[in-house]
Scaffold this motif. Structure first.
Motif, PDB file in Angstrom:
ATOM      1  N   THR A   1       0.857  -1.188   0.000  1.00 18.79           N
ATOM      2  CA  THR A   1       0.000   0.000   0.000  1.00 18.79           C
ATOM      3  C   THR A   1       0.891   1.236   0.000  1.00 18.79           C
ATOM      4  OG1 THR A   1      -0.115   0.036   2.434  1.00 18.79           O
ATOM      5  CG2 THR A   1      -1.862  -1.140   1.260  1.00 18.79           C
ATOM      6  N   GLY A   2       0.425   2.298  -0.634  1.00 23.92           N
ATOM      7  CA  GLY A   2       1.176   3.540  -0.649  1.00 23.92           C
ATOM      8  C   GLY A   2       2.064   3.673  -1.874  1.00 23.92           C
ATOM      9  N   PRO A   3       2.763   4.796  -1.972  1.00 17.20           N
ATOM     10  CA  PRO A   3       3.547   5.092  -3.174  1.00 17.20           C
ATOM     11  C   PRO A   3       4.794   4.235  -3.296  1.00 17.20           C
ATOM     12  CG  PRO A   3       3.861   6.797  -1.526  1.00 17.20           C
ATOM     13  CD  PRO A   3       2.775   5.911  -1.009  1.00 17.20           C
ATOM     14  N   ALA A   4       5.207   4.012  -4.536  1.00 18.06           N
ATOM     15  CA  ALA A   4       6.410   3.259  -4.850  1.00 18.06           C
ATOM     16  C   ALA A   4       7.584   4.211  -5.057  1.00 18.06           C
ATOM     17  CB  ALA A   4       6.193   2.413  -6.104  1.00 18.06           C
ATOM     18  N   ILE A   5       8.782   3.635  -5.118  1.00 15.97           N
ATOM     19  CA  ILE A   5      10.005   4.375  -5.424  1.00 15.97           C
ATOM     20  C   ILE A   5      10.671   3.713  -6.621  1.00 15.97           C
ATOM     21  CG2 ILE A   5      12.306   5.035  -4.620  1.00 15.97           C
ATOM     22  CD1 ILE A   5      11.216   4.977  -1.757  1.00 15.97           C
ATOM     23  N   LEU A   6      11.011   4.504  -7.626  1.00 16.05           N
ATOM     24  CA  LEU A   6      11.790   4.017  -8.761  1.00 16.05           C
ATOM     25  C   LEU A   6      13.242   4.415  -8.547  1.00 16.05           C
ATOM     26  CD1 LEU A   6      11.791   2.685 -11.604  1.00 16.05           C
ATOM     27  CD2 LEU A   6      11.581   5.000 -12.548  1.00 16.05           C
ATOM     28  N   VAL A   7      14.134   3.450  -8.673  1.00 15.73           N
ATOM     29  CA  VAL A   7      15.569   3.715  -8.548  1.00 15.73           C
ATOM     30  C   VAL A   7      16.213   3.590  -9.926  1.00 15.73           C
ATOM     31  CG1 VAL A   7      17.736   3.004  -7.473  1.00 15.73           C
ATOM     32  CG2 VAL A   7      15.594   2.881  -6.173  1.00 15.73           C
ATOM     33  N   ASP A   8      16.779   4.678 -10.398  1.00 11.45           N
ATOM     34  CA  ASP A   8      17.465   4.811 -11.685  1.00 11.45           C
ATOM     35  C   ASP A   8      16.499   4.704 -12.876  1.00 11.45           C
ATOM     36  OD1 ASP A   8      19.896   5.400 -10.605  1.00 11.45           O
ATOM     37  OD2 ASP A   8      20.761   3.414 -10.900  1.00 11.45           O
ATOM     38  N   ALA A   9      15.975   5.857 -13.270  1.00 12.60           N
ATOM     39  CA  ALA A   9      15.189   5.963 -14.506  1.00 12.60           C
ATOM     40  C   ALA A   9      16.189   6.059 -15.657  1.00 12.60           C
ATOM     41  CB  ALA A   9      14.284   7.192 -14.462  1.00 12.60           C
TER      42      ALA A   9
ATOM     43  N   GLU B   1       1.150   4.563  -8.038  1.00 14.98           N
ATOM     44  CA  GLU B   1       1.682   5.887  -7.729  1.00 14.98           C
ATOM     45  C   GLU B   1       3.174   5.778  -7.436  1.00 14.98           C
ATOM     46  OE1 GLU B   1       1.415   9.339  -4.251  1.00 14.98           O
ATOM     47  OE2 GLU B   1       0.168   7.541  -4.130  1.00 14.98           O
ATOM     48  N   VAL B   2       3.967   6.636  -8.053  1.00 17.07           N
ATOM     49  CA  VAL B   2       5.394   6.714  -7.754  1.00 17.07           C
ATOM     50  C   VAL B   2       5.641   8.022  -7.015  1.00 17.07           C
ATOM     51  CG1 VAL B   2       7.730   6.778  -8.693  1.00 17.07           C
ATOM     52  CG2 VAL B   2       6.013   5.317  -9.750  1.00 17.07           C
ATOM     53  N   GLY B   3       6.106   7.918  -5.783  1.00  9.64           N
ATOM     54  CA  GLY B   3       6.307   9.111  -4.987  1.00  9.64           C
ATOM     55  C   GLY B   3       7.693   9.705  -5.108  1.00  9.64           C
ATOM     56  N   ALA B   4       8.675   8.883  -5.521  1.00  9.74           N
ATOM     57  CA  ALA B   4      10.048   9.357  -5.623  1.00  9.74           C
ATOM     58  C   ALA B   4      10.790   8.569  -6.694  1.00  9.74           C
ATOM     59  CB  ALA B   4      10.771   9.214  -4.285  1.00  9.74           C
TER      60      ALA B   4
ATOM     61  N   ALA C   1      16.065   8.467 -18.844  1.00 10.62           N
ATOM     62  CA  ALA C   1      14.604   8.585 -18.833  1.00 10.62           C
ATOM     63  C   ALA C   1      14.109   9.432 -17.667  1.00 10.62           C
ATOM     64  CB  ALA C   1      13.969   7.196 -18.768  1.00 10.62           C
ATOM     65  N   LEU C   2      15.026  10.060 -16.936  1.00  9.92           N
ATOM     66  CA  LEU C   2      14.641  10.742 -15.704  1.00  9.92           C
ATOM     67  C   LEU C   2      13.640  11.860 -15.943  1.00  9.92           C
ATOM     68  CD1 LEU C   2      14.998  11.140 -12.654  1.00  9.92           C
ATOM     69  CD2 LEU C   2      16.980  12.594 -13.151  1.00  9.92           C
ATOM     70  N   ALA C   3      13.937  12.746 -16.865  1.00 10.74           N
ATOM     71  CA  ALA C   3      13.068  13.902 -17.081  1.00 10.74           C
ATOM     72  C   ALA C   3      11.661  13.469 -17.493  1.00 10.74           C
ATOM     73  CB  ALA C   3      13.675  14.826 -18.136  1.00 10.74           C
ATOM     74  N   GLU C   4      11.568  12.488 -18.383  1.00  5.78           N
ATOM     75  CA  GLU C   4      10.248  12.058 -18.851  1.00  5.78           C
ATOM     76  C   GLU C   4       9.471  11.340 -17.747  1.00  5.78           C
ATOM     77  OE1 GLU C   4       8.174   9.476 -22.463  1.00  5.78           O
ATOM     78  OE2 GLU C   4      10.204  10.287 -22.699  1.00  5.78           O
TER      79      GLU C   4
ATOM     80  N   GLY D   1       4.954  12.775 -11.864  1.00  2.61           N
ATOM     81  CA  GLY D   1       4.893  13.808 -10.843  1.00  2.61           C
ATOM     82  C   GLY D   1       5.679  13.460  -9.594  1.00  2.61           C
ATOM     83  N   ALA D   2       6.531  12.428  -9.685  1.00  4.49           N
ATOM     84  CA  ALA D   2       7.322  12.004  -8.531  1.00  4.49           C
ATOM     85  C   ALA D   2       8.393  13.041  -8.203  1.00  4.49           C
ATOM     86  CB  ALA D   2       7.983  10.659  -8.820  1.00  4.49           C
ATOM     87  N   GLN D   3       8.847  13.009  -6.955  1.00  2.00           N
ATOM     88  CA  GLN D   3       9.926  13.894  -6.529  1.00  2.00           C
ATOM     89  C   GLN D   3      11.268  13.252  -6.852  1.00  2.00           C
ATOM     90  OE1 GLN D   3       9.785  17.112  -4.882  1.00  2.00           O
ATOM     91  NE2 GLN D   3      11.879  16.946  -5.657  1.00  2.00           N
ATOM     92  N   PRO D   4      12.160  13.958  -7.561  1.00  4.39           N
ATOM     93  CA  PRO D   4      13.478  13.387  -7.847  1.00  4.39           C
ATOM     94  C   PRO D   4      14.456  13.599  -6.697  1.00  4.39           C
ATOM     95  CG  PRO D   4      13.235  15.485  -8.978  1.00  4.39           C
ATOM     96  CD  PRO D   4      11.934  15.239  -8.256  1.00  4.39           C
ATOM     97  N   TRP D   5      15.287  12.578  -6.445  1.00  2.00           N
ATOM     98  CA  TRP D   5      16.300  12.612  -5.397  1.00  2.00           C
ATOM     99  C   TRP D   5      17.604  12.045  -5.928  1.00  2.00           C
ATOM    100  CZ3 TRP D   5      15.301  14.238  -0.283  1.00  2.00           C
ATOM    101  CH2 TRP D   5      13.947  14.481   0.011  1.00  2.00           C
TER     102      TRP D   5
END
Length: 218
Positions: free
Chosen positions: A42-50, A65-68, A81-84, A90-94
């Motif tokens: 449950t809740g938002p996911a995190i993508l590591v290395d777009a 939903e991707v939160g970060a 692929a980060l910018a796209e 709408g995720a926050q980049p870190w």
């Protein structure tokens, strides 16, 4: 036998981390880059290395939903692929603080920053941030505590068979020492290492080879 092997263009691998979180691994781009979706029940996911192939990454994300989006380091094969993906989700980049300026210059994405010793929290997900200097100044690894095994996403700082590429002996010594002190010293042999390219390995599998890595200088 290769651990969590995925081929470029093939289906993603699904790895259960604990009762609440799974890790989805997919290979994208011409350099067999691994992208990882940390997916809680449950809740938002995190993508590591777009890294590349935004359409494939979007397919892996699906309706979640991707939160970060966390970038392990500044090299272009990890940010293609980060910018796209940021624009679409709408995720926050870190990223690691020392690499933020270079990532922004290359992609136009302004990342919030994390660094060694930070605890990154998003919903059910908690990640220990490990700064590993040498491959780049701002490379990070992310430790995801699991049951029964912890998982560490190491970007290009640690692979099966050695540390990541460095530009000279000083950078190699820094990266080797960081990996020894921050990964091999504190973590159990059963800890699974997920690199930025290729197959996974374990701390226990690689630990006996540390003297060899130091002697050869790479």
């Amino acid at each position: 036998m290769p651990l969590y092997h995925v081929d470029p263009g093939s289906e993603a691998a699904l790895i259960r981390v604990n009762n609440n979180v799974e890790l989805i691994k997919v290979s994208v781009g011409t350099m067999d880059n691994n992208a990882y979706l940390i997916h809680p029940d449950t809740g938002p996911a995190i993508l590591v290395d777009a890294a590349a192939e935004p359409e494939r990454l979007k397919a892996v994300i699906g309706d979640d939903e991707v939160g970060a989006v966390i970038t392990t380091h500044r090299h272009s094969d990890h940010t293609g692929a980060l910018a796209e993906i940021i624009a679409t989700t709408g995720a926050q980049p870190w990223c690691g603080a020392p690499d933020a300026e270079a990532i922004e210059a290359a992609t136009g994405v302004t990342c919030r920053t994390i660094w060694d010793g930070d605890l990154f929290r998003l919903g059910e997900i908690e990640l220990d941030v490990i700064g590993l200097v040498g491959h780049t100044r701002g490379s990070i690894a992310l430790r995801l505590r699991g049951n029964p095994n912890d998982h560490v996403l190491t970007g290009d700082s640690l692979f099966p068979g050695g540390v990541g590429k460095t530009s000279g002996s000083r950078e190699f010594e820094r990266l080797y020492n960081d990996v020894c002190m921050k990964i091999f010293a504190p973590l159990a042999d059963t800890t699974i290492i997920h690199p930025g390219h290729g197959d996974a390995t374990t701390v226990g599998e690689e630990r006996p080879n540390l003297p060899l890595w130091h002697a050869r200088g790479w």
